[in-house]
Structures are given as C-alpha cells and as structure tokens.
Scaffold this motif. Structure first.
Motif, PDB file in Angstrom:
ATOM      1  N   GLU A 221       1.438  63.892   2.465  1.00  0.00           N
ATOM      2  CA  GLU A 221      -0.015  63.971   2.635  1.00  0.00           C
ATOM      3  C   GLU A 221      -0.509  65.401   2.408  1.00  0.00           C
ATOM      4  O   GLU A 221      -1.515  65.621   1.730  1.00  0.00           O
ATOM      5  CB  GLU A 221      -0.418  63.484   4.028  1.00  0.00           C
TER       6      GLU A 221
ATOM      7  N   THR B 247       4.504  54.644  -9.212  1.00  0.00           N
ATOM      8  CA  THR B 247       4.687  54.383  -7.790  1.00  0.00           C
ATOM      9  C   THR B 247       6.178  54.225  -7.557  1.00  0.00           C
ATOM     10  O   THR B 247       6.815  53.353  -8.137  1.00  0.00           O
ATOM     11  CB  THR B 247       3.954  53.101  -7.348  1.00  0.00           C
TER      12      THR B 247
ATOM     13  N   CYS C   5      -0.877  55.005  -4.431  1.00  0.00           N
ATOM     14  CA  CYS C   5       0.253  55.489  -3.636  1.00  0.00           C
ATOM     15  C   CYS C   5       1.333  56.021  -4.566  1.00  0.00           C
ATOM     16  O   CYS C   5       1.672  55.392  -5.568  1.00  0.00           O
ATOM     17  CB  CYS C   5       0.841  54.379  -2.769  1.00  0.00           C
TER      18      CYS C   5
ATOM     19  N   GLY D 187       2.598  54.457   1.029  1.00  0.00           N
ATOM     20  CA  GLY D 187       2.307  53.137   1.565  1.00  0.00           C
ATOM     21  C   GLY D 187       3.506  52.598   2.319  1.00  0.00           C
ATOM     22  O   GLY D 187       4.639  53.048   2.129  1.00  0.00           O
TER      23      GLY D 187
ATOM     24  N   ARG E 144      -0.130  60.061  -1.559  1.00  0.00           N
ATOM     25  CA  ARG E 144      -0.288  58.933  -0.626  1.00  0.00           C
ATOM     26  C   ARG E 144       1.021  58.152  -0.535  1.00  0.00           C
ATOM     27  O   ARG E 144       1.695  57.926  -1.533  1.00  0.00           O
ATOM     28  CB  ARG E 144      -1.383  57.991  -1.100  1.00  0.00           C
TER      29      ARG E 144
END
Length: 138
Positions: free
Chosen positions: A24, A4, A87, A31, A29
């Motif tokens: 996307e 991440t 994410c 965050g 993903r």
C-alpha cells in the motif's frame, strides 16, 4: 492492463499485514480471495439474489458486501477481472495454480514448481511490479 499476480497462502490475513502495508505504501493494491470460506451473504442480500436480482451490494462503515447469482463452476479469470481489477497481487486462500506464499519471520518464501525465493518485504513488493511470468526468475 497491468499484471495481477496470484499467490496462494495458508497464512491468516493478519500475518500478511506487513506485506499489505508495504505494498500500500508503494501504491500497490492487494486483494484477498478466500475460496475456502463458507460465508453466506446477509439475509437481505441473499433474499435479493434468490428473488432473481443479478447483483446486490450492502455498505457498512468498514466496507461493502456483495452477492451475485452464480451458475456453474468457478472461472478464476472472470472472478479476478470482475472483483480485483487494479490489484497488483491477489492472495488466495484455497487451491489454485499459483505459487505459495509463506511467512518466515521477517521474510517471505515464494515457492512453486518453477523454483523458490526467500525475500524481504521490500524485495517482494519490488517483484510485484514485474510481469507475472518473471516473478520467480532472478
């Protein structure tokens, strides 16, 4: 588990929409963590937390709101693991030890003590697939 990435930003989330949409579209993903917000949970959730409930969740048509009892200082690693699992990038509004993302027209500047990169959206999304330790390297 995949890396991440953390990037701090002062940009409003609306200015980051092209990056979010491109990530996307690439199946990644993103965050959003706002450490500067002074938001309080809705009264029904706050009441549950004050009554001793460990965690409470309310659902609306647009999303979820959660509230949880906390004690002590923020432990970023725990927060990321609990709320941002899956994410590839977490954009942080607030001060953490991470490179800073700034929008430059149609491009993005990523800067830290380790260096500076100016990238197009597609190049930035491609770098999100790399391990965090090599993000700023060529």
């Amino acid at each position: 588990m995949k890396t991440t990435h953390l990037l701090t930003t002062d940009e409003p989330v609306e200015a980051l929409a092209p990056l979010i949409a491109a990530a996307e579209a690439a199946g990644l993903r993103i965050g959003w963590l706002d450490l500067e917000a002074s938001a309080e949970p809705p009264a029904t959730l706050a009441g549950a937390v004050e009554a001793g409930v460990f965690r409470t969740v309310a659902r609306s048509e647009t999303g979820l709101v959660t509230a949880k009892r906390v004690a002590g200082p923020l432990v970023l690693r725990d927060l990321l693991r609990e709320h941002f699992l899956g994410c590839r990038l977490v954009l942080v509004r607030g001060e953490v030890d991470a490179p800073r993302l700034t929008r430059r027209g149609e491009r993005w500047l990523v800067a830290s003590e380790a260096g500076r990169l100016e990238l197009g959206t597609d190049d930035l999304v491609a770098r999100l697939r790399r391990p965090a330790v090599t993000f700023l390297s060529s």
